[in-house]
Scaffold this active site. Structure first.
Site, PDB file in Angstrom:
ATOM      1  N   GLN A   1     -15.961  13.085 -50.938  1.00  0.00           N
ATOM      2  CA  GLN A   1     -16.897  13.392 -50.130  1.00  0.00           C
ATOM      3  C   GLN A   1     -16.722  12.796 -49.145  1.00  0.00           C
ATOM      4  O   GLN A   1     -17.299  12.862 -48.066  1.00  0.00           O
ATOM      5  CB  GLN A   1     -17.628  12.981 -50.791  1.00  0.00           C
ATOM      6  CG  GLN A   1     -18.029  13.829 -52.515  1.00  0.00           C
ATOM      7  CD  GLN A   1     -19.603  12.968 -53.050  1.00  0.00           C
ATOM      8  OE1 GLN A   1     -19.840  11.973 -52.690  1.00  0.00           O
ATOM      9  NE2 GLN A   1     -19.589  14.300 -54.352  1.00  0.00           N
TER      10      GLN A   1
ATOM     11  N   HIS B   1     -19.657   9.205 -52.656  1.00  0.00           N
ATOM     12  CA  HIS B   1     -21.275   8.756 -52.062  1.00  0.00           C
ATOM     13  C   HIS B   1     -21.243   7.335 -50.415  1.00  0.00           C
ATOM     14  O   HIS B   1     -21.381   7.037 -50.934  1.00  0.00           O
ATOM     15  CB  HIS B   1     -22.317   8.030 -53.243  1.00  0.00           C
ATOM     16  CG  HIS B   1     -22.041   8.402 -54.537  1.00  0.00           C
ATOM     17  ND1 HIS B   1     -23.438   8.285 -55.249  1.00  0.00           N
ATOM     18  CD2 HIS B   1     -21.915   9.615 -54.582  1.00  0.00           C
ATOM     19  CE1 HIS B   1     -23.284   9.553 -56.253  1.00  0.00           C
ATOM     20  NE2 HIS B   1     -22.901  10.286 -56.384  1.00  0.00           N
TER      21      HIS B   1
ATOM     22  N   GLU C   1     -34.475  13.685 -55.587  1.00  0.00           N
ATOM     23  CA  GLU C   1     -35.511  13.330 -54.755  1.00  0.00           C
ATOM     24  C   GLU C   1     -35.863  13.590 -53.521  1.00  0.00           C
ATOM     25  O   GLU C   1     -34.984  13.543 -52.689  1.00  0.00           O
ATOM     26  CB  GLU C   1     -35.701  11.574 -54.784  1.00  0.00           C
ATOM     27  CG  GLU C   1     -35.572  11.241 -56.777  1.00  0.00           C
ATOM     28  CD  GLU C   1     -35.794   9.596 -56.331  1.00  0.00           C
ATOM     29  OE1 GLU C   1     -35.519   8.952 -57.528  1.00  0.00           O
ATOM     30  OE2 GLU C   1     -35.744   9.168 -55.595  1.00  0.00           O
TER      31      GLU C   1
ATOM     32  N   TYR D   1     -36.398   1.806 -54.298  1.00  0.00           N
ATOM     33  CA  TYR D   1     -36.646   3.473 -54.288  1.00  0.00           C
ATOM     34  C   TYR D   1     -36.085   3.562 -56.191  1.00  0.00           C
ATOM     35  O   TYR D   1     -35.949   3.687 -56.680  1.00  0.00           O
ATOM     36  CB  TYR D   1     -36.503   4.323 -53.503  1.00  0.00           C
ATOM     37  CG  TYR D   1     -37.248   4.293 -52.370  1.00  0.00           C
ATOM     38  CD1 TYR D   1     -38.191   5.025 -52.009  1.00  0.00           C
ATOM     39  CD2 TYR D   1     -36.794   3.353 -51.171  1.00  0.00           C
ATOM     40  CE1 TYR D   1     -38.855   5.080 -51.177  1.00  0.00           C
ATOM     41  CE2 TYR D   1     -37.698   3.649 -50.488  1.00  0.00           C
ATOM     42  CZ  TYR D   1     -38.497   3.965 -50.331  1.00  0.00           C
ATOM     43  OH  TYR D   1     -39.443   4.338 -49.289  1.00  0.00           O
TER      44      TYR D   1
ATOM     45  N   TYR E   1     -23.227  12.524 -65.897  1.00  0.00           N
ATOM     46  CA  TYR E   1     -23.074  13.687 -65.772  1.00  0.00           C
ATOM     47  C   TYR E   1     -22.500  14.091 -67.731  1.00  0.00           C
ATOM     48  O   TYR E   1     -22.391  14.935 -67.373  1.00  0.00           O
ATOM     49  CB  TYR E   1     -21.518  13.974 -64.952  1.00  0.00           C
ATOM     50  CG  TYR E   1     -22.538  13.076 -63.474  1.00  0.00           C
ATOM     51  CD1 TYR E   1     -22.889  14.684 -62.846  1.00  0.00           C
ATOM     52  CD2 TYR E   1     -22.093  12.393 -62.695  1.00  0.00           C
ATOM     53  CE1 TYR E   1     -23.601  14.308 -61.752  1.00  0.00           C
ATOM     54  CE2 TYR E   1     -22.317  12.494 -61.111  1.00  0.00           C
ATOM     55  CZ  TYR E   1     -23.210  13.602 -60.581  1.00  0.00           C
ATOM     56  OH  TYR E   1     -23.198  13.433 -59.519  1.00  0.00           O
TER      57      TYR E   1
END
Length: 382
Positions: A94, A159, A255, A265, A276
């Protein structure tokens, strides 16, 4: 046989980074939705996994491509050659060249900021870079690193977070989201670690003295909030000055959050999703001292870039929050009143995996599609 970690990493990468799907043409004619009628047109093509964008004062659009290129799109949709001087990126999984934001004084300073994955001692990390766009807009100059979200991580290329937002009043500070880097989720809870956070910085990377953890020997002063998994959307709400963030959950539990000073959070101590492979991450959905989300999605939508609409072209969309959704692809429109979401509509379901949504200078919406043959689509009044 691959290890469980390797299988989970592969699945997460495929879900969040996205493979290549057959391109779907935009619908012909007028699209009728709950609050507005609009047409969808292809504004630009020939982009490889476009990720972030920023409009110049003259209406041209700077767009990042995840493999590491930055291009300029003219108002007629013509795409430039790659700009020179772009910093080296770690383009894998990513990671790559991700977000871009103009400094509030760009017309005078020509400064811009890039967020990207980068290699450093120890592995890969999220990096914030500052640069100046050349006078002829063909290159970046005075390129320098503002912040590395340390420590670097040797394993995994997932991430990175990487969304940038300047505060609306004066623009002296910028906010940057960082992901938990996936392999060690508990990094999001550590205050001596910049992963899994929303950071608040001066433009030179310095720590504002009124940050919640500034001056503490056991914490990084750049941290504004923590306990985040993978926040890829960041936007200030017009009229309130509240900072909102969209955040990927695991399997379930995406979220939408309002980002508050010093707040936790919860990730991974609190979550609405499972791993997963179906295993339990946490039994808790809420906990004292931890901020609850404004909205949760299960099944997931994989929310990436977000934008509040505050223009005139679509009067009935004013004040709405738009979310670029990757998985169950759609443009998600949320009706918002103050700190509450009062309605939701899914626009253009299945058309493309949307990575980002931008409001153009004329009030049209621009959508970046996360495709190998990536496009910029434009929504204009019907």
């Amino acid at each position: 046989m691959p290890s469980r970690l390797a299988r989970v990493v592969l699945l997460a990468t495929l879900l969040a980074a996205g493979g290549t799907c057959a391109q779907t043409p935009p619908p012909a004619g007028v699209v009728r939705s709950e609050a507005a009628d609009f047409r969808v047109e292809v504004f630009a093509t020939g982009l490889e996994h476009p990720w972030g964008g920023a409009f110049l004062p003259d209406g041209r659009l700077l767009v990042t491509e995840r493999p590491g290129r930055l291009r300029l799109i003219a108002p007629d949709g013509r795409v430039s050659a790659p700009l020179a001087g772009v910093p080296a990126v770690e383009a894998g999984g990513q990671g790559g060249l991700l977000d871009i934001a103009l400094a509030p004084d760009f017309p005078a300073s020509r400064e811009l900021f890039l967020c990207h994955a980068a290699l450093a001692e120890g592995g890969a990390l999220t990096r914030l870079t500052r640069a100046r766009l050349s006078a002829d807009a063909t290159a970046l100059e005075a390129v320098r690193t503002v912040l590395d979200a340390t420590p670097a991580q040797a394993r995994g290329r997932n991430h990175f977070g990487c969304r940038i937002a300047f505060e609306p009043e004066g623009g002296r500070h910028l906010f940057l989201s960082t992901g938990d880097r996936f392999v060690e989720a508990r990094r999001a809870q550590r205050l001596d670690d910049l992963a899994g956070k929303v950071l608040r910085l001066a433009r030179d990377g310095g720590v504002p003295p009124d940050n919640p953890f500034a001056g503490r020997g056991d914490a990084r002063g750049e941290i504004w909030s923590y306990g985040h998994r993978h926040p890829q959307g960041l936007a200030f709400q017009p009229g309130t000055g509240l900072l909102w963030a969209s955040e990927f959950g695991p399997r379930g539990g995406d979220e939408l959050n309002i980002i508050r000073r010093g707040a936790n959070y919860g990730w991974p101590l609190v979550t609405h999703g499972v791993d997963y492979d179906g295993s339990v991450i946490s039994e808790r959905r809420s906990a004292p001292g931890m901020e609850d989300p404004v909205r949760v999605w299960t099944p997931v939508i994989s929310p990436s870039g977000i934008a509040f609409y505050d223009a005139e072209a679509f009067p009935r969309w004013r004040g709405n929050l738009f979310i670029a959704a990757l998985n169950r692809p759609a443009l998600v429109r949320l009706a918002v009143e103050g700190e509450r979401v009062t309605g939701e509509e899914r626009l253009l379901p299945g058309l493309a995996r949307f990575r980002h949504v931008l409001v153009g200078p004329e009030g049209f919406l621009y959508l970046l599609t996360d495709e190998r043959a990536g496009r910029v689509l434009r929504l204009r009044p019907g």
